[in-house]
Design a protein around this motif. Structure first.
Motif, PDB file in Angstrom:
ATOM      1  N   SER A   1       0.847  -1.190   0.000  1.00 21.62           N
ATOM      2  CA  SER A   1       0.000   0.000   0.000  1.00 21.62           C
ATOM      3  C   SER A   1       0.880   1.236   0.000  1.00 21.62           C
ATOM      4  N   TYR A   2       0.341   2.346  -0.535  1.00 22.02           N
ATOM      5  CA  TYR A   2       1.082   3.605  -0.516  1.00 22.02           C
ATOM      6  C   TYR A   2       0.129   4.772  -0.671  1.00 22.02           C
ATOM      7  N   ALA A   3       0.550   5.897  -0.132  1.00 20.66           N
ATOM      8  CA  ALA A   3      -0.195   7.142  -0.293  1.00 20.66           C
ATOM      9  C   ALA A   3       0.245   7.786  -1.603  1.00 20.66           C
ATOM     10  N   ILE A   4      -0.718   8.365  -2.325  1.00 22.00           N
ATOM     11  CA  ILE A   4      -0.439   8.924  -3.643  1.00 22.00           C
ATOM     12  C   ILE A   4       0.648   9.994  -3.598  1.00 22.00           C
ATOM     13  N   GLU A   5       0.606  10.829  -2.557  1.00 19.34           N
ATOM     14  CA  GLU A   5       1.510  11.979  -2.533  1.00 19.34           C
ATOM     15  C   GLU A   5       2.920  11.626  -2.066  1.00 19.34           C
ATOM     16  N   THR A   6       3.153  10.385  -1.646  1.00 24.02           N
ATOM     17  CA  THR A   6       4.492  10.002  -1.194  1.00 24.02           C
ATOM     18  C   THR A   6       5.048   8.894  -2.084  1.00 24.02           C
ATOM     19  N   ASP A   7       6.336   8.649  -1.936  1.00 26.30           N
ATOM     20  CA  ASP A   7       6.986   7.595  -2.714  1.00 26.30           C
ATOM     21  C   ASP A   7       7.111   6.311  -1.908  1.00 26.30           C
ATOM     22  N   GLU A   8       6.807   6.390  -0.614  1.00 21.06           N
ATOM     23  CA  GLU A   8       6.964   5.225   0.263  1.00 21.06           C
ATOM     24  C   GLU A   8       5.902   4.174  -0.022  1.00 21.06           C
ATOM     25  N   MET A   9       6.319   2.930   0.030  1.00 24.87           N
ATOM     26  CA  MET A   9       5.408   1.809  -0.189  1.00 24.87           C
ATOM     27  C   MET A   9       5.579   0.801   0.941  1.00 24.87           C
ATOM     28  N   HIS A  10       4.490   0.479   1.603  1.00 28.88           N
ATOM     29  CA  HIS A  10       4.496  -0.520   2.669  1.00 28.88           C
ATOM     30  C   HIS A  10       4.229  -1.893   2.054  1.00 28.88           C
ATOM     31  N   VAL A  11       5.077  -2.852   2.385  1.00 27.91           N
ATOM     32  CA  VAL A  11       4.966  -4.176   1.779  1.00 27.91           C
ATOM     33  C   VAL A  11       4.967  -5.263   2.842  1.00 27.91           C
ATOM     34  N   SER A  12       4.474  -6.430   2.445  1.00 25.23           N
ATOM     35  CA  SER A  12       4.466  -7.585   3.350  1.00 25.23           C
ATOM     36  C   SER A  12       5.719  -8.414   3.141  1.00 25.23           C
ATOM     37  N   GLU A  13       5.929  -9.387   4.034  1.00 26.75           N
ATOM     38  CA  GLU A  13       7.078 -10.286   3.894  1.00 26.75           C
ATOM     39  C   GLU A  13       6.965 -11.090   2.600  1.00 26.75           C
ATOM     40  N   ILE A  81      -6.406  -1.423  -5.768  1.00 25.19           N
ATOM     41  CA  ILE A  81      -7.619  -0.666  -5.443  1.00 25.19           C
ATOM     42  C   ILE A  81      -7.197   0.754  -5.094  1.00 25.19           C
ATOM     43  N   ILE A  82      -7.843   1.731  -5.722  1.00 27.16           N
ATOM     44  CA  ILE A  82      -7.513   3.139  -5.487  1.00 27.16           C
ATOM     45  C   ILE A  82      -8.629   3.782  -4.660  1.00 27.16           C
ATOM     46  N   PHE A  83      -8.253   4.464  -3.594  1.00 29.87           N
ATOM     47  CA  PHE A  83      -9.220   5.152  -2.744  1.00 29.87           C
ATOM     48  C   PHE A  83      -9.178   6.652  -3.036  1.00 29.87           C
ATOM     49  N   TYR A  84     -10.366   7.247  -3.215  1.00 29.86           N
ATOM     50  CA  TYR A  84     -10.478   8.673  -3.527  1.00 29.86           C
ATOM     51  C   TYR A  84     -11.198   9.385  -2.384  1.00 29.86           C
ATOM     52  N   ASN A  85     -10.942  10.691  -2.241  1.00 27.83           N
ATOM     53  CA  ASN A  85     -11.702  11.453  -1.248  1.00 27.83           C
ATOM     54  C   ASN A  85     -13.016  11.925  -1.878  1.00 27.83           C
ATOM     55  N   LYS A  86     -13.773  12.706  -1.149  1.00 25.28           N
ATOM     56  CA  LYS A  86     -15.087  13.141  -1.627  1.00 25.28           C
ATOM     57  C   LYS A  86     -14.994  14.012  -2.872  1.00 25.28           C
ATOM     58  N   GLN A  91      -6.195   9.200  -3.060  1.00 24.16           N
ATOM     59  CA  GLN A  91      -5.469   9.335  -1.796  1.00 24.16           C
ATOM     60  C   GLN A  91      -4.524   8.173  -1.505  1.00 24.16           C
ATOM     61  N   ARG A  92      -5.008   6.979  -1.759  1.00 30.46           N
ATOM     62  CA  ARG A  92      -4.242   5.808  -1.330  1.00 30.46           C
ATOM     63  C   ARG A  92      -4.480   4.635  -2.288  1.00 30.46           C
ATOM     64  N   VAL A  93      -3.465   3.806  -2.419  1.00 32.74           N
ATOM     65  CA  VAL A  93      -3.569   2.602  -3.254  1.00 32.74           C
ATOM     66  C   VAL A  93      -3.184   1.387  -2.418  1.00 32.74           C
ATOM     67  N   VAL A  94      -4.024   0.366  -2.476  1.00 32.18           N
ATOM     68  CA  VAL A  94      -3.743  -0.906  -1.804  1.00 32.18           C
ATOM     69  C   VAL A  94      -3.773  -1.991  -2.879  1.00 32.18           C
ATOM     70  N   GLY A  95      -2.781  -2.842  -2.868  1.00 29.46           N
ATOM     71  CA  GLY A  95      -2.729  -3.853  -3.921  1.00 29.46           C
ATOM     72  C   GLY A  95      -2.130  -5.158  -3.478  1.00 29.46           C
ATOM     73  N   ILE A  96      -2.177  -6.110  -4.379  1.00 33.04           N
ATOM     74  CA  ILE A  96      -1.603  -7.431  -4.129  1.00 33.04           C
ATOM     75  C   ILE A  96      -0.831  -7.860  -5.368  1.00 33.04           C
TER      76      ILE A  96
END
Length: 212
Positions: A1-13, A81-86, A91-96
């Motif tokens: 997962s990662y926030a659109i405005e940042t370059d950081e990506m959180h990953v699983s093992e 999956i991309i999450f948008y605000n109102k 805002q955020r992307v979560v994927g597999i």
């Protein structure tokens, strides 16, 4: 997962293991992720993501290749999956990420086999057409033509059966001769001797027709 405005990506093992990252890696960057994509797929991966964001698509899938640190190639199916605000701003992307390398290899083998089958069928039909034409020229009646053509097609069928049994890797000449001569052989009228000769598929079909 990662926030659109940042370059950081959180990953699983599991993600880290799939991409060949050091054990225990839980953080990487989208830039590094994109750099791991195969050079031929990199632009397409970036374009698909940009198009999804531009069209405000909530889910998208893509398949692409990655090059791991040990230079091995893996096929990845990525579902995001991309999450948008109102206001509709992403805002955020979560994927597999799913390793589909074996499936891709199977698909490629099937593609090659279908292409080879198509090639062989076309060659077979061309051969039958030529045989029919030559048989007609050499026949004095329709009855003779039908009998001769039937025999020649049966000979081709026997050869194909032998080739199939040898996985189209070739055909032993002695085995081919025995099959062709089988309807006419008695205990005393046939003697087959000689060195072992393995004919190619193409040569086997030609020799079988000559012997017939």
């Amino acid at each position: 997962s990662y926030a659109i405005e940042t370059d950081e990506m959180h990953v699983s093992e599991g993600y880290a293991a799939l991409h060949g990252l050091p054990e225990g890696t839980l953080m990487t960057t989208r830039s590094e992720w994109l750099s791991r994509a195969h050079p031929e797929d990199r632009q397409r991966v970036a374009d698909v993501r940009k198009q999804a964001l531009r069209k405000r698509i909530s889910e998208y899938d893509i398949e692409y290749r990655i090059v791991r640190p040990d230079n091995t190639l893996r096929w990845i199916e990525s579902r995001s999956i991309i999450f948008y605000n109102k206001q509709g701003i992403p805002q955020r992307v979560v994927g597999i990420s799913i390793d589909v390398t074996e499936r891709k290899r199977t698909e490629e083998r099937q593609r090659v086999l279908v292409a080879e089958l198509d090639h062989r069928v076309k060659n077979l039909l061309s051969t039958i057409s030529a045989i029919a034409a030559h048989t007609m020229d050499a026949s004095s009646s329709m009855q003779q033509f039908v009998a001769a053509l039937d025999g020649r097609i049966r000979s081709m069928a026997l050869t194909h059966e032998l080739l199939s049994g040898h996985r189209w890797q070739g055909i032993p000449l002695a085995q081919l001769l025995r099959r062709e001569l089988a309807p006419y052989v008695t205990k005393s009228n046939t003697d087959i001797k000689g060195p072992d000769v393995l004919l190619s598929a193409e040569a086997g079909q030609t020799i079988a027709m000559v012997v017939h």
